[in-house]
Design a protein around this motif. Sequence first.
Motif, PDB file in Angstrom:
ATOM      1  N   UNK A   1       0.815  -1.183  -0.083  1.00 47.78           N
ATOM      2  CA  UNK A   1       0.061  -0.035   0.080  1.00 47.78           C
ATOM      3  C   UNK A   1       0.886   0.951   0.029  1.00 47.78           C
ATOM      4  N   UNK A   2       1.791   1.265   0.928  1.00 43.77           N
ATOM      5  CA  UNK A   2       2.946   2.465   0.879  1.00 43.77           C
ATOM      6  C   UNK A   2       3.500   2.518  -0.625  1.00 43.77           C
ATOM      7  N   UNK A   3       3.673   1.407  -1.310  1.00 45.62           N
ATOM      8  CA  UNK A   3       4.444   1.591  -2.570  1.00 45.62           C
ATOM      9  C   UNK A   3       3.230   2.374  -3.389  1.00 45.62           C
ATOM     10  N   UNK A   4       2.143   2.153  -3.448  1.00 49.90           N
ATOM     11  CA  UNK A   4       0.953   2.941  -4.276  1.00 49.90           C
ATOM     12  C   UNK A   4       1.239   4.472  -4.169  1.00 49.90           C
ATOM     13  N   UNK A   5       1.586   4.822  -2.596  1.00 50.25           N
ATOM     14  CA  UNK A   5       1.460   6.124  -2.319  1.00 50.25           C
ATOM     15  C   UNK A   5       2.527   6.952  -2.731  1.00 50.25           C
ATOM     16  N   UNK A   6       3.636   5.986  -3.048  1.00 45.56           N
ATOM     17  CA  UNK A   6       5.089   6.516  -3.498  1.00 45.56           C
ATOM     18  C   UNK A   6       4.843   7.122  -4.933  1.00 45.56           C
ATOM     19  N   UNK A   7       3.959   6.450  -5.494  1.00 42.90           N
ATOM     20  CA  UNK A   7       3.494   6.555  -7.113  1.00 42.90           C
ATOM     21  C   UNK A   7       2.436   7.773  -7.229  1.00 42.90           C
ATOM     22  N   UNK A   8       2.191   8.104  -6.117  1.00 44.12           N
ATOM     23  CA  UNK A   8       0.910   9.323  -6.202  1.00 44.12           C
ATOM     24  C   UNK A   8      -0.455   8.336  -6.696  1.00 44.12           C
ATOM     25  N   UNK A   9      -1.198   8.029  -5.926  1.00 41.37           N
ATOM     26  CA  UNK A   9      -2.115   7.305  -6.092  1.00 41.37           C
ATOM     27  C   UNK A   9      -3.276   7.671  -7.221  1.00 41.37           C
ATOM     28  N   UNK A  10      -3.671   6.757  -8.070  1.00 45.15           N
ATOM     29  CA  UNK A  10      -4.662   7.198  -8.883  1.00 45.15           C
ATOM     30  C   UNK A  10      -6.108   6.410  -8.577  1.00 45.15           C
ATOM     31  N   UNK A  11      -5.947   5.656  -8.046  1.00 44.63           N
ATOM     32  CA  UNK A  11      -7.398   5.050  -7.303  1.00 44.63           C
ATOM     33  C   UNK A  11      -7.779   5.406  -5.988  1.00 44.63           C
ATOM     34  N   UNK A  12      -9.120   5.897  -6.036  1.00 45.76           N
ATOM     35  CA  UNK A  12      -9.471   6.538  -4.631  1.00 45.76           C
ATOM     36  C   UNK A  12      -9.918   5.299  -3.690  1.00 45.76           C
ATOM     37  N   UNK A  13      -9.799   4.063  -4.433  1.00 41.50           N
ATOM     38  CA  UNK A  13     -10.035   3.106  -3.347  1.00 41.50           C
ATOM     39  C   UNK A  13      -8.424   2.678  -2.431  1.00 41.50           C
ATOM     40  N   UNK A  14      -7.588   3.424  -2.872  1.00 41.82           N
ATOM     41  CA  UNK A  14      -6.195   3.130  -2.245  1.00 41.82           C
ATOM     42  C   UNK A  14      -6.202   3.789  -1.149  1.00 41.82           C
ATOM     43  N   UNK A  15      -7.025   4.949  -0.961  1.00 45.71           N
ATOM     44  CA  UNK A  15      -7.219   5.810   0.279  1.00 45.71           C
ATOM     45  C   UNK A  15      -7.897   4.899   1.320  1.00 45.71           C
TER      46      UNK A  15
ATOM     47  N   UNK B   1      -7.025   3.333   4.944  1.00 44.69           N
ATOM     48  CA  UNK B   1      -7.663   3.708   6.094  1.00 44.69           C
ATOM     49  C   UNK B   1      -7.895   2.240   6.987  1.00 44.69           C
ATOM     50  N   UNK B   2      -8.332   1.219   6.147  1.00 48.70           N
ATOM     51  CA  UNK B   2      -8.670  -0.120   6.684  1.00 48.70           C
ATOM     52  C   UNK B   2      -7.325  -0.495   7.341  1.00 48.70           C
ATOM     53  N   UNK B   3      -6.109  -0.450   6.823  1.00 47.28           N
ATOM     54  CA  UNK B   3      -4.991  -0.850   7.366  1.00 47.28           C
ATOM     55  C   UNK B   3      -4.431  -0.189   8.496  1.00 47.28           C
ATOM     56  N   UNK B   4      -4.786   1.204   8.576  1.00 48.29           N
ATOM     57  CA  UNK B   4      -4.527   2.019   9.873  1.00 48.29           C
ATOM     58  C   UNK B   4      -5.396   1.524  10.987  1.00 48.29           C
ATOM     59  N   UNK B   5      -6.545   1.302  10.614  1.00 48.63           N
ATOM     60  CA  UNK B   5      -7.582   0.744  11.743  1.00 48.63           C
ATOM     61  C   UNK B   5      -7.072  -0.506  12.156  1.00 48.63           C
ATOM     62  N   UNK B   6      -6.680  -1.272  11.293  1.00 45.44           N
ATOM     63  CA  UNK B   6      -6.555  -2.729  11.762  1.00 45.44           C
ATOM     64  C   UNK B   6      -4.971  -2.866  12.436  1.00 45.44           C
TER      65      UNK B   6
ATOM     66  N   UNK C   1      -8.403   8.581  13.849  1.00 44.55           N
ATOM     67  CA  UNK C   1      -8.170  10.141  13.165  1.00 44.55           C
ATOM     68  C   UNK C   1      -7.542   9.999  11.726  1.00 44.55           C
ATOM     69  N   UNK C   2      -6.232   9.203  11.934  1.00 41.38           N
ATOM     70  CA  UNK C   2      -5.606   8.811  10.639  1.00 41.38           C
ATOM     71  C   UNK C   2      -6.331   8.080   9.675  1.00 41.38           C
ATOM     72  N   UNK C   3      -7.112   7.035  10.097  1.00 37.26           N
ATOM     73  CA  UNK C   3      -7.958   6.371   9.212  1.00 37.26           C
ATOM     74  C   UNK C   3      -9.165   7.026   8.565  1.00 37.26           C
ATOM     75  N   UNK C   4      -9.625   7.924   9.494  1.00 37.05           N
ATOM     76  CA  UNK C   4     -10.669   8.773   8.953  1.00 37.05           C
ATOM     77  C   UNK C   4     -10.332   9.746   7.924  1.00 37.05           C
ATOM     78  N   UNK C   5      -9.314  10.349   7.917  1.00 42.41           N
ATOM     79  CA  UNK C   5      -8.711  10.914   7.075  1.00 42.41           C
ATOM     80  C   UNK C   5      -8.496  10.273   5.503  1.00 42.41           C
ATOM     81  N   UNK C   6      -8.036   9.130   5.777  1.00 43.27           N
ATOM     82  CA  UNK C   6      -7.944   8.391   4.482  1.00 43.27           C
ATOM     83  C   UNK C   6      -9.477   8.067   3.880  1.00 43.27           C
ATOM     84  N   UNK C   7     -10.179   7.646   4.779  1.00 47.33           N
ATOM     85  CA  UNK C   7     -11.474   7.348   4.335  1.00 47.33           C
ATOM     86  C   UNK C   7     -12.373   8.499   3.862  1.00 47.33           C
ATOM     87  N   UNK C   8     -12.150   9.684   4.150  1.00 49.57           N
ATOM     88  CA  UNK C   8     -12.586  10.988   3.649  1.00 49.57           C
ATOM     89  C   UNK C   8     -12.307  11.257   2.482  1.00 49.57           C
ATOM     90  N   UNK C   9     -11.103  11.099   2.105  1.00 48.45           N
ATOM     91  CA  UNK C   9     -10.178  11.496   0.822  1.00 48.45           C
ATOM     92  C   UNK C   9     -10.547  10.362  -0.248  1.00 48.45           C
TER      93      UNK C   9
END
Length: 93
Positions: A49-63, A67-72, A81-89
């Motif tokens: 998942x971090x590799x996706x964000x190194x490439x500037x994510x093109x899929x909203x689903x990545x956020x 978020x799920x990763x952070x929660x789990x 709070x961190x997870x919620x920010x990813x879910x909102x984005x």
Amino acid sequence: VFNELDSENLNHYHDIIRESRKHANQVGLYYAGLYLLLTNKLTKAREYIDQIFKQAPILDESYNLKGWLELMSNASDNTATIALNFFEHGCQL
């Protein structure tokens, strides 16, 4: 019921994912991260998942996946709070 056949299949798919990571695009990284998240391999899921964000994510689903990763992983006191920010984005259209 989890049996040896299931374990063999999971190992087989894990090997395929590991090999394909070298040439994966963001969609491939997303599905690999999702698989690893669902199989509770959170450390490995974070790598994909971090590799996706190194490439500037093109899929909203990545956020949402992040978020799920952070929660789990429950890594910090402000995990929700961190997870919620990813879910909102991820839910922005």
